[in-house]
Design a protein around this motif. Structure first.
Motif, short mmCIF file in Angstrom:
data_model
loop_
_atom_site.label_atom_id
_atom_site.label_comp_id
_atom_site.label_asym_id
_atom_site.label_seq_id
_atom_site.Cartn_x
_atom_site.Cartn_y
_atom_site.Cartn_z
N MET A 61 0.84 -1.21 0.00
CA MET A 61 0.00 0.00 0.00
C MET A 61 0.87 1.26 0.00
SD MET A 61 -3.27 -0.51 2.53
CE MET A 61 -4.06 1.02 1.97
N THR A 118 -2.58 4.37 4.49
CA THR A 118 -1.81 3.14 4.72
C THR A 118 -1.71 2.84 6.21
OG1 THR A 118 -0.54 3.61 2.73
CG2 THR A 118 0.39 1.98 4.24
N CYS A 151 -0.94 6.17 -2.64
CA CYS A 151 -0.18 5.72 -1.46
C CYS A 151 -0.14 6.78 -0.36
CB CYS A 151 1.25 5.34 -1.87
SG CYS A 151 1.27 4.09 -3.15
N LEU A 153 2.63 1.10 -3.98
CA LEU A 153 1.82 1.27 -5.19
C LEU A 153 0.52 0.48 -5.11
CD1 LEU A 153 1.66 2.26 -8.21
CD2 LEU A 153 2.57 0.03 -8.85
N ASN A 154 -0.57 1.15 -5.48
CA ASN A 154 -1.83 0.48 -5.77
C ASN A 154 -2.38 1.12 -7.02
OD1 ASN A 154 -4.03 -1.10 -5.70
ND2 ASN A 154 -4.94 -0.24 -3.86
N ILE A 155 -2.56 0.36 -8.07
CA ILE A 155 -2.97 0.96 -9.35
C ILE A 155 -3.75 -0.08 -10.12
CG2 ILE A 155 -0.94 0.24 -10.71
CD1 ILE A 155 -0.84 3.25 -11.65
N GLN A 212 -7.34 6.59 -7.14
CA GLN A 212 -6.41 7.02 -6.08
C GLN A 212 -6.72 8.49 -5.78
OE1 GLN A 212 -5.45 4.77 -8.48
NE2 GLN A 212 -5.32 3.11 -6.96
#
Lengths: 481, 481
Positions: A75, B68, B63, A78-80, B58
């Motif tokens: 997290m 997080t 991030c 990268l989260n994509i 996002q």
């Protein structure tokens, strides 16, 4: 984020005010508020511990620290969405492929078992260019509109049966058409599917898929008879359809001896589509469809993109990989085999003493205890099953629940770290509950032995509560509170 | 979990081997591999930075550390299904309720915008006991079978239009039936829905819902004309149907001035059901349906439980709460208003110099730039739009994409932390791309000015790359590599 901000009564009042009442609570008379969990244990707002026999979603144990660590690290990094290239998804698909027969080598990642089953249905219909679906009686495949249509458990209470849906008998060798005394129930039940296919064809309709859980869960923790799936697959393939194995509840080693429950049917059997969900992310919304090159190819050939916003994102896949790692590192399949066998053995012993136990069945940590009011007629003991669930929660702080068309099957699908001691405890407590509620109480010596055993076991964790519990149990109505 | 375990070529080869080809990649000729991200910036495997103008999921920035942190803390504490009581869900529902008109006070938590829209459809049909649905032309409401049925963008390429689905004209005042020169396009477009309802009634059918994004996205970043929704709601209610506002792409402050895009239609308008998704969990699979006491009551009255395995779990809700906190603490709605207005102003200035820009529209950080080959006929400049997307990625490392029925609308839906400087950069780069590709190049003085401006801006981050980029851009074919 607040923890235990409100009293239980306030939480309940807010829930009643703000959340749709179709979303039900366990123990609706007196729901449990859980604020933390670890392994197979839940803790309420007073710090009281509950043994969790039902959270099959928290597969490797509640709040496993190595899963949390991996999730947080990803997290932060990268989260994509998967329109960008990333290693996690392909690596995860590669690991899943290694657990499956070679032909199941194409993957689609989604967010829930329901999304997986919806996509499986699309894949089957697109590939076969047929519409009709055969499902098992009492099946449940998810909450989406398309899945209510193929879930007799739901559509009978709602929209009714669509003309393209056909219901085959549940291959239940305890309560179904063909029982333990049948020489070959696998073939006999498979023949019911063949007959159904003939009936569908006689109406000028065509089969796209046979859709079934590898071990029917809502149907009552059913273990398919040997040979059933291979034969059904033969018939379905002959009709131009595909075999969809719903592993949403049963996959990822729950059955112990095999990684997938469909593998219990032998190496000769391989489904065309496998759907996965609940245990896959240990609670994180993660699910998947695995299929063949041919079926995926037909889906691509329609020229339309399949895009799932969150499906297959790097965080979900990192969590999925971490779950696989824990299953391997902690040898949880071996634990499921060992503890599941022990649990089944204890329950079978219990059956010798309690007429109300009609059937004990299971494999690995997928176990059912079917209660009946009469062993001969096998009449379901629905009320007693509900009482057992309630008393186990209230007196022993053990969470179990019921399944089956008559809600008379007490089910065990605990986190895979469930221990021999946990199995001992739950079986002893069920024994105790039986004592109060069933027609044939044990003699007092046996009762005393059990009581003392429980005290010995439980006193290790919380002696005061155990004594209180034993008193209130044994004095039948006298109050020590 | 591995980071950049494979070379880009290996990742791509594994993806081609393991993932269904219906799952497409951005920039399919040369996809981008992203391994980390922060705020509005993505970084590839060589550490090269991309400006992200499209990741509306996002929402508060890639991030975000406080999200997080909250997620990790809750994952360590508890993740469980909502059959147990927990504060996070009710607290989150309470916070969402505060953002909505009073009548939208009942919530169902799910895992994706698709799951939310599927449930909305069930709620509408259950409440009204009618079946038919009116949707807008070119609409997209999700990947599930039920939603393909109500998405002209999908069903036209797949299963075709069902008899219970009716398509109303897209209220697009640039390209649609009634345009900017119409005295009251809101009323005029609403009347097309009224006419459609009359047509449906004349067939003896009944309307369950009017289903529309509050700002049609796939349809081409459309801004609904004022008065439209109020009038449509009137007509739909008269027909016994409900108004479903799909806020999956547009909610959570993206439009800046309001928390929900439907609120742009004025205080007199309130939908009966609102669906939410993409930005809700900043990438975590989290979505929701909000509705009225009456609609939820009708859904409960069918007596069937609605259970969503992962929906509303404590981790998802903790993340949802953290996203709301960041939107407030960082005043991201104000940022969206300010930066969105600036971006629109810059693009409007660009329009005065480039004939290919037919229309600039948007509100907050929901902005569209419609390209046309002829301003008079408004013929879509589909090819140029694709070239702009490609060149922005290749030369400037800026990610945008296209939408609209002709894929000629360059869309901007960046994370809400998008800055004035980011807006300046992307508009200047578009200006540069235009210079090479459009029929009417600017004169060289203007070009030089712009080039120098870009050098000044970009040199702050990576002067070598900027110079290289400028050389290769300006010398038209000469290679300095």
């Amino acid at each position: 984020m607040a923890q235990d901000t409100f009293s239980k009564e306030e939480t309940l009042a807010m829930r009643r005010r703000l959340i749709g009442h179709s979303c039900r609570l366990f123990y609706s008379d007196d729901p449990v508020k859980i604020i933390r969990a670890r392994g197979q244990y839940l803790y309420d707002e007073h710090g009281k511990r509950y043994l969790d026999c039902i959270s099959n979603v928290q597969h490797v144990g509640h709040c496993h620290p190595s899963i949390t660590e991996v999730a947080a690290a990803q997290m932060d990094l990268l989260n994509i969405n998967t329109r960008f290239l990333h290693d996690n998804m392909v690596q995860y698909a590669d690991r899943l492929a290694a657990s499956l027969p070679d032909k199941l080598c194409i993957f689609y990642f989604v967010n829930s078992g329901s999304e997986a089953n919806d996509l499986a249905l699309r894949l089957a219909q697109q590939y076969t260019q047929h519409q009709d679906v055969i499902v098992l009686d009492h099946a449940y495949h998810g909450h989406l509109m398309s899945l209510i249509d193929i879930s007799p458990y739901k559509f009978r209470k709602l929209s009714g049966q669509k003309e393209w849906v056909h219901v085959a008998p549940l291959p239940d060798t305890y309560r179904g058409l063909y029982r333990e005394d049948h020489p070959n129930p696998g073939d006999a039940y498979a023949d019911t599917v063949k007959d159904l296919i003939d009936e569908v064809h006689s109406k000028g309709r065509k089969i796209s898929a046979f859709f079934a859980e590898s071990l029917p869960s809502v149907g009552g923790q059913i273990i398919m008879p040997q040979g059933y799936s291979t034969k059904v697959a033969e018939y379905v393939h002959s009709a131009g359809g595909v075999f969809v194995a719903d592993e949403v509840q049963t996959g990822f080693g729950r059955v112990g001896t095999h990684f997938w429950a469909f593998q219990l049917q032998g190496e000769g059997f391989c489904p065309d589509i496998v759907t996965m969900g609940k245990p896959m992310g240990n609670g994180h919304p993660l699910a998947c469809v695995a299929t063949t090159v041919e079926i995926a190819g037909a889906f691509t050939a329609n020229g339309v993109e399949y895009f799932n916003t969150f499906g297959g994102n790097p965080v979900s896949c990192a969590i999925g990989l971490a779950v696989l790692d824990v299953i391997e590192k902690e040898d949880l399949r071996r634990n499921a085999t060992k503890v599941g066998a022990h649990l089944k053995q204890l329950l079978t012993q219990l059956q010798t003493r309690h007429d109300i136990i009609g059937h004990v069945r299971g494999i690995g940590l997928f176990v059912g205890l079917e209660l009946v009011t009469d062993r001969r007629t096998r009449a379901p003991a629905t009320k007693t099953a509900a009482e057992v669930v309630k008393r186990l929660k209230e007196q022993d702080r053990i969470c179990v629940s019921t399944d089956g068309p008559w809600e008379n099957v007490v089910k065990f699908k605990p986190p895979m770290c469930f221990s021999i001691q946990d199995a001992d405890l739950v079986v002893r407590c069920i024994d105790q509950n039986e004592l109060k509620y069933c027609s044939k109480p044990l003699n007092s010596t046996k009762h005393l032995t059990l009581t003392l055993q429980i005290i010995t076991k439980r006193s290790m964790c919380n002696i005061n509560q155990v004594y209180f519990y034993q008193f209130s149990q044994d004095t039948r109505g006298m109050s020590f509170q």
